[in-house]
Design a protein around this motif. Structure first.
Motif, PDB file in Angstrom:
ATOM      1  N   GLU A 149       0.962  -1.336   0.071  1.00  0.00           N
ATOM      2  CA  GLU A 149      -0.053  -0.094   0.012  1.00  0.00           C
ATOM      3  C   GLU A 149       0.996   1.181   0.137  1.00  0.00           C
ATOM      4  OE1 GLU A 149      -2.230  -0.867   3.451  1.00  0.00           O
ATOM      5  OE2 GLU A 149      -3.528  -2.396   2.503  1.00  0.00           O
ATOM      6  N   GLU A 150       2.059   1.019   0.714  1.00  0.00           N
ATOM      7  CA  GLU A 150       2.890   2.212   0.557  1.00  0.00           C
ATOM      8  C   GLU A 150       3.560   2.483  -0.577  1.00  0.00           C
ATOM      9  OE1 GLU A 150       6.166   1.684   3.642  1.00  0.00           O
ATOM     10  OE2 GLU A 150       4.724   1.554   5.096  1.00  0.00           O
ATOM     11  N   TYR A 151       3.740   1.503  -1.563  1.00  0.00           N
ATOM     12  CA  TYR A 151       4.176   1.461  -2.816  1.00  0.00           C
ATOM     13  C   TYR A 151       3.460   2.159  -3.780  1.00  0.00           C
ATOM     14  CZ  TYR A 151       8.430  -1.053  -2.624  1.00  0.00           C
ATOM     15  OH  TYR A 151      10.063  -1.368  -2.312  1.00  0.00           O
ATOM     16  N   CYS A 152       1.947   1.873  -3.395  1.00  0.00           N
ATOM     17  CA  CYS A 152       0.757   2.364  -4.138  1.00  0.00           C
ATOM     18  C   CYS A 152       0.747   3.819  -4.068  1.00  0.00           C
ATOM     19  CB  CYS A 152      -0.426   1.658  -3.769  1.00  0.00           C
ATOM     20  SG  CYS A 152      -0.616   0.034  -4.518  1.00  0.00           S
ATOM     21  N   GLN A 153       0.760   4.522  -2.870  1.00  0.00           N
ATOM     22  CA  GLN A 153       1.173   5.816  -2.440  1.00  0.00           C
ATOM     23  C   GLN A 153       2.174   6.535  -3.352  1.00  0.00           C
ATOM     24  OE1 GLN A 153       0.417   6.474   1.673  1.00  0.00           O
ATOM     25  NE2 GLN A 153      -1.541   5.416   1.713  1.00  0.00           N
ATOM     26  N   LEU A 154       3.128   5.820  -3.089  1.00  0.00           N
ATOM     27  CA  LEU A 154       4.284   6.417  -3.797  1.00  0.00           C
ATOM     28  C   LEU A 154       4.456   6.559  -5.382  1.00  0.00           C
ATOM     29  CD1 LEU A 154       7.267   7.447  -3.047  1.00  0.00           C
ATOM     30  CD2 LEU A 154       8.114   5.120  -3.433  1.00  0.00           C
ATOM     31  N   LEU A 155       3.747   5.513  -6.050  1.00  0.00           N
ATOM     32  CA  LEU A 155       3.529   5.375  -7.380  1.00  0.00           C
ATOM     33  C   LEU A 155       2.468   6.236  -7.803  1.00  0.00           C
ATOM     34  CD1 LEU A 155       4.789   1.848  -7.980  1.00  0.00           C
ATOM     35  CD2 LEU A 155       6.034   3.904  -8.495  1.00  0.00           C
ATOM     36  N   GLY A 156       1.541   6.457  -7.197  1.00  0.00           N
ATOM     37  CA  GLY A 156       0.100   6.961  -7.389  1.00  0.00           C
ATOM     38  C   GLY A 156      -0.737   6.108  -8.168  1.00  0.00           C
ATOM     39  N   VAL A 157      -0.744   4.703  -7.656  1.00  0.00           N
ATOM     40  CA  VAL A 157      -1.842   3.875  -8.347  1.00  0.00           C
ATOM     41  C   VAL A 157      -2.531   3.520  -7.367  1.00  0.00           C
ATOM     42  CG1 VAL A 157       0.109   3.325 -10.148  1.00  0.00           C
ATOM     43  CG2 VAL A 157      -0.154   1.949  -8.097  1.00  0.00           C
ATOM     44  N   HIS A 158      -3.740   2.898  -7.840  1.00  0.00           N
ATOM     45  CA  HIS A 158      -4.886   2.294  -7.114  1.00  0.00           C
ATOM     46  C   HIS A 158      -5.469   1.012  -7.763  1.00  0.00           C
ATOM     47  CE1 HIS A 158      -4.774   6.786  -6.667  1.00  0.00           C
ATOM     48  NE2 HIS A 158      -5.269   6.620  -5.420  1.00  0.00           N
ATOM     49  N   PHE A 159      -5.797   0.315  -6.795  1.00  0.00           N
ATOM     50  CA  PHE A 159      -6.292  -1.169  -7.334  1.00  0.00           C
ATOM     51  C   PHE A 159      -7.841  -1.149  -7.043  1.00  0.00           C
ATOM     52  CE2 PHE A 159      -1.866  -1.579  -7.755  1.00  0.00           C
ATOM     53  CZ  PHE A 159      -1.660  -2.682  -8.718  1.00  0.00           C
ATOM     54  N   ASN A 160      -8.468  -0.161  -7.012  1.00  0.00           N
ATOM     55  CA  ASN A 160      -9.715  -0.332  -6.842  1.00  0.00           C
ATOM     56  C   ASN A 160     -10.634  -0.387  -7.987  1.00  0.00           C
ATOM     57  OD1 ASN A 160      -9.194   2.242  -7.825  1.00  0.00           O
ATOM     58  ND2 ASN A 160     -10.239   3.303  -6.078  1.00  0.00           N
ATOM     59  N   ARG A 161     -10.126  -0.597  -9.174  1.00  0.00           N
ATOM     60  CA  ARG A 161     -10.546  -0.870 -10.415  1.00  0.00           C
ATOM     61  C   ARG A 161     -10.230  -1.930 -11.071  1.00  0.00           C
ATOM     62  NH1 ARG A 161      -9.865   4.411 -13.882  1.00  0.00           N
ATOM     63  NH2 ARG A 161     -10.988   3.213 -15.478  1.00  0.00           N
ATOM     64  N   LEU A 162     -10.978  -2.572 -11.778  1.00  0.00           N
ATOM     65  CA  LEU A 162     -10.692  -3.931 -12.403  1.00  0.00           C
ATOM     66  C   LEU A 162      -9.467  -3.787 -13.043  1.00  0.00           C
ATOM     67  CD1 LEU A 162     -14.288  -5.257 -14.037  1.00  0.00           C
ATOM     68  CD2 LEU A 162     -12.750  -6.162 -12.232  1.00  0.00           C
ATOM     69  N   ARG A 163      -8.580  -4.838 -12.832  1.00  0.00           N
ATOM     70  CA  ARG A 163      -7.240  -4.765 -13.750  1.00  0.00           C
ATOM     71  C   ARG A 163      -6.762  -6.266 -14.107  1.00  0.00           C
ATOM     72  NH1 ARG A 163      -3.000  -0.694 -13.109  1.00  0.00           N
ATOM     73  NH2 ARG A 163      -3.778   0.838 -11.329  1.00  0.00           N
ATOM     74  N   VAL A 164      -6.042  -6.356 -15.428  1.00  0.00           N
ATOM     75  CA  VAL A 164      -5.772  -7.636 -15.897  1.00  0.00           C
ATOM     76  C   VAL A 164      -4.361  -7.556 -16.205  1.00  0.00           C
ATOM     77  CG1 VAL A 164      -6.249  -6.699 -18.301  1.00  0.00           C
ATOM     78  CG2 VAL A 164      -6.033  -9.169 -17.945  1.00  0.00           C
ATOM     79  N   CYS A 165      -3.845  -8.786 -15.763  1.00  0.00           N
ATOM     80  CA  CYS A 165      -2.302  -8.824 -15.952  1.00  0.00           C
ATOM     81  C   CYS A 165      -2.058  -9.481 -17.373  1.00  0.00           C
ATOM     82  CB  CYS A 165      -1.620  -9.630 -15.049  1.00  0.00           C
ATOM     83  SG  CYS A 165      -0.023  -9.768 -15.003  1.00  0.00           S
TER      84      CYS A 165
END
Length: 400
Positions: A149-165
């Motif tokens: 979650e710290e990395y997410c804040q640092l990179l400015g990304v969120h995982f509250n939407r559908l994602r595909v790898c």
């Protein structure tokens, strides 16, 4: 500013050599950090503080500096970065003679600093992204997800939407390791261009032969994902061909999920899909985790080896038969020919009676009914699983 200290001397040497003039650069404390006279590096330039304080160009004539220590005649100009004075450029010589160089050198230094900082920031961003992705794809190993979650804040990304790898496989890069490193930056830009539609889409290498894309997607975007991948393969292959690197580019993707755990799950699916695709004889280059063309292979790979314990004696009987390879090849071909004897015989280039003899021998050794689909499919799975694990495995406490 550490970057400024690193580039000051190379900048001075470059400009001094090109223009044939004497230069110096000081930091914000007035310490010389770059000079064509290396003996001055590390010494205090006492008048730099005045230039920094006034924030403007200052002229020093020969008469003015006669009684000053470590100060030469010329023009001194403040060097700014992000609207802050971080040092001073000094051009040594008769002021009127060297004035024509001031604007050019000053602009060159500030532009170089901006570009260097941008490049360094991008490298830091890339390394941070790579660390985050390594943490993410090993999500199951983390009991505490606060780091993610710290990395997410640092990179400015969120995982509250559908994602595909998506996983992009470049086997040629591993084979041509000397060429791989120079291509990384270009691949970063090209893959980003091909797949990134949102600032929150993540693109980075996983290892020397694979790149990963965590892409935001909605239900409307899923049908066109395969077309996007197929188009991307053409462009990536063409790019590598131009670079003299030839080989097959493969892309696989998992299903779309929300959340960090969902993204990790999609990665695991993409990894299984790409391994199954590479093992297959298919000429396809794009593989989806839920594609029926590779699902049997994925299913087979995920079966626990302990499954073989149920068939230890039967498999051992087949394996210990003098012509076991021939029997196993025949049985697998029979199953993959839809249990059609004539078709299997044609595929193996043998007579139908020869095929029947071998099937009967399999039946004798394993007690299987070759006409039973249910029995055949179970033995088929067991033999294929054993085939993928050529090293002896312990089953029921015995090696076979």
């Amino acid at each position: 500013m550490k970057l400024f200290e690193q580039v000051a001397q190379p900048l001075v040497e470059q400009a001094s050599s090109l223009l044939g003039i004497s230069l110096s650069i000081t930091d914000e404390k007035g310490i010389i950090i770059g000079s064509d006279n290396k003996g001055r590096i590390g010494t205090l330039h006492p008048v730099s503080s005045r230039v920094i304080e006034e924030g403007r160009e200052v002229v020093f004539t020969k008469e003015q500096v006669d009684n000053m220590e470590n100060v030469l005649p010329g023009i001194a100009a403040p060097i700014c970065f992000n609207h802050k004075v971080i040092g001073v450029l000094g051009i040594v010589g008769e002021p009127e003679s060297v004035r024509k160089y001031v604007k050019f050198i000053h602009s060159h230094i500030e532009m170089f600093l901006r570009e260097s900082f941008r490049t360094e920031s991008e490298l830091v961003q890339m390394k941070t992204t790579e660390l985050f992705v390594q943490h993410l794809i090993h999500y199951e190993d983390w009991k505490d997800t606060s780091k993610l979650e710290e990395y997410c804040q640092l990179l400015g990304v969120h995982f509250n939407r559908l994602r595909v790898c998506l996983l992009i496989h470049f086997p040629v890069l591993q084979e041509s390791s000397s060429q791989a490193e120079p291509l990384q930056t270009q691949l970063q830009s090209l893959i980003g261009y091909l797949f990134r539609e949102s600032n929150e889409d993540i693109v980075c290498p996983v290892n020397q032969e694979q790149w990963v894309v965590f892409k935001i997607i909605d239900s409307k975007g899923e049908p066109k994902l395969r077309r996007t991948c197929e188009s991307a393969i053409g462009k990536l292959t063409a790019f590598l061909d131009r670079e003299g690197v030839h080989g097959r580019v493969t892309i696989a993707y998992g299903k779309s999920y929300m959340g960090l755990e969902g993204a990790a799950r999609s990665y695991q699916q993409a990894q299984k899909a790409i391994m199954a695709g590479l093992r297959s004889d298919s000429e396809e280059s794009v593989y989806s985790f839920d594609s029926w063309s590779i699902l049997p292979d994925i299913f087979l790979e995920d079966i626990d080896l302990r499954f073989l314990e149920l068939f230890a004696d039967d498999i051992r009987n087949i394996w210990e038969f003098p012509e076991s390879d021939m029997l196993i090849e025949t049985f697998i071909a029979y199953c993959e020919s839809s249990m059609n004897v004539s078709k299997a015989a044609r595929n193996l280039y043998i007579h139908r009676n020869t095929l029947m003899y071998r099937l009967n021998k399999i039946s004798e050794l394993s007690r299987i009914d070759p006409q039973s689909f249910e029995q055949c499919i179970v033995l088929y799975i067991a033999l294929k699983k054993k085939e993928r694990n050529p090293l002896f495995m312990k089953v029921s406490g015995k090696n076979y």
